[in-house]
Design a protein around this motif. Structure first.
Motif, mmCIF file in Angstrom:
data_model
loop_
_atom_site.group_PDB
_atom_site.id
_atom_site.type_symbol
_atom_site.label_atom_id
_atom_site.label_comp_id
_atom_site.label_asym_id
_atom_site.label_seq_id
_atom_site.Cartn_x
_atom_site.Cartn_y
_atom_site.Cartn_z
ATOM 1 N N GLU A 1 0.829 -1.259 -0.112
ATOM 2 C CA GLU A 1 0.002 0.051 -0.021
ATOM 3 C C GLU A 1 0.845 1.417 0.164
ATOM 4 O O GLU A 1 0.523 2.227 -0.526
ATOM 5 N N ARG A 2 2.023 1.128 0.798
ATOM 6 C CA ARG A 2 2.938 2.353 0.575
ATOM 7 C C ARG A 2 3.903 2.401 -0.237
ATOM 8 O O ARG A 2 4.392 3.342 -0.703
ATOM 9 N N GLY A 3 3.828 1.428 -0.934
ATOM 10 C CA GLY A 3 5.037 1.239 -1.978
ATOM 11 C C GLY A 3 6.253 0.341 -1.533
ATOM 12 O O GLY A 3 7.148 1.001 -1.210
ATOM 13 N N ASP A 4 6.143 -0.660 -1.903
ATOM 14 C CA ASP A 4 7.332 -1.675 -1.621
ATOM 15 C C ASP A 4 8.508 -1.620 -2.503
ATOM 16 O O ASP A 4 8.455 -1.818 -3.583
ATOM 17 N N GLY A 5 9.615 -1.200 -1.862
ATOM 18 C CA GLY A 5 10.756 -0.941 -2.708
ATOM 19 C C GLY A 5 11.760 -2.394 -2.538
ATOM 20 O O GLY A 5 12.913 -1.937 -3.168
ATOM 21 N N ASP A 6 11.573 -3.276 -1.836
ATOM 22 C CA ASP A 6 12.243 -4.581 -1.814
ATOM 23 C C ASP A 6 12.498 -4.806 -3.432
ATOM 24 O O ASP A 6 11.887 -4.450 -4.406
ATOM 25 N N ASP A 7 13.324 -5.866 -3.171
ATOM 26 C CA ASP A 7 13.484 -6.612 -4.378
ATOM 27 C C ASP A 7 12.492 -7.559 -4.841
ATOM 28 O O ASP A 7 11.749 -7.907 -3.878
ATOM 29 N N ILE A 8 12.504 -8.106 -6.220
ATOM 30 C CA ILE A 8 11.366 -8.930 -6.486
ATOM 31 C C ILE A 8 11.525 -10.349 -5.723
ATOM 32 O O ILE A 8 10.480 -10.937 -5.546
ATOM 33 N N TYR A 9 12.782 -10.666 -5.507
ATOM 34 C CA TYR A 9 12.676 -11.986 -4.626
ATOM 35 C C TYR A 9 12.277 -11.981 -3.250
ATOM 36 O O TYR A 9 11.546 -12.960 -2.848
ATOM 37 N N ASP A 10 12.412 -10.709 -2.617
ATOM 38 C CA ASP A 10 11.804 -10.773 -1.221
ATOM 39 C C ASP A 10 10.379 -10.699 -1.498
ATOM 40 O O ASP A 10 9.372 -11.149 -0.710
ATOM 41 N N TYR A 11 9.942 -10.129 -2.526
ATOM 42 C CA TYR A 11 8.419 -9.748 -2.853
ATOM 43 C C TYR A 11 7.713 -11.228 -3.107
ATOM 44 O O TYR A 11 6.754 -11.515 -2.408
ATOM 45 N N THR A 12 8.378 -12.016 -3.915
ATOM 46 C CA THR A 12 7.942 -13.353 -4.280
ATOM 47 C C THR A 12 7.985 -14.137 -2.981
ATOM 48 O O THR A 12 7.119 -14.894 -2.806
ATOM 49 N N ASN A 13 8.944 -14.362 -2.150
ATOM 50 C CA ASN A 13 8.873 -14.844 -0.935
ATOM 51 C C ASN A 13 7.791 -14.703 0.033
ATOM 52 O O ASN A 13 7.259 -15.548 0.591
ATOM 53 N N ASP A 14 7.839 -13.144 0.066
ATOM 54 C CA ASP A 14 6.604 -12.977 0.969
ATOM 55 C C ASP A 14 5.057 -13.232 0.739
ATOM 56 O O ASP A 14 4.537 -13.460 1.676
ATOM 57 N N LEU A 15 5.029 -13.452 -0.597
ATOM 58 C CA LEU A 15 3.784 -14.030 -1.122
ATOM 59 C C LEU A 15 3.306 -15.324 -0.605
ATOM 60 O O LEU A 15 2.259 -15.644 -0.337
#
Length: 137
Positions: free
Chosen positions: A37-51
């Motif tokens: 919601e705030r704008g996730d600046g992590d990398d793509i691999y952190d994001y997919t891991n978090d999913l």
């Protein structure tokens, strides 16, 4: 049907890295939604891991006692609606460039953040994602 502890242990034996709890995974899902919601600046691999916190909930729901499901479903549905509001459906085209997509019933993998910022935004844009600039969102 099983208790929360039993389900956590069973899923751990099936390959999850620890015996998670519903509370922990719901909190992880809430945290991810808030960050997006705030704008996730992590990398793509952190994001997919978090999913994967949402994947765990999906698997657990098939195994849990009905009263636990009834207790938590309203909160998860609210978070799912919030996630849908802050993401864009692209049928997984952007994420598929970085991570093999799971089955179609795991709909959260077929969406990407609406606000594209930081490393995650750059990666998703490079894969064709279209989103809002964080300065204008």
């Amino acid at each position: 049907m099983a208790t929360e502890t039993e389900v956590g242990e069973l899923l751990h034996r099936r390959g999850w890295r620890t015996a998670f709890t519903v509370t922990g995974r719901v909190n992880a899902w809430a945290s991810l939604v808030s960050v997006i919601e705030r704008g996730d600046g992590d990398d793509i691999y952190d994001y997919t891991n978090d999913l994967y916190c949402r994947n765990w909930l999906h698997e657990a729901w098939l195994l849990l006692d009905e009263h636990i499901v009834q207790l938590w479903t309203p909160r998860i549905k609210a978070l799912d609606a919030q996630y849908k509001a802050v993401t864009v459906h692209d049928d997984g085209q952007a994420l598929d460039q970085f991570h093999r997509l799971p089955g179609p019933d795991l709909w959260w993998w077929r969406r990407h953040p609406r606000i594209l910022t930081g490393d995650l935004g750059r990666s998703l844009r490079s894969a064709g994602a279209i989103g809002a600039d964080p300065d204008t969102a």
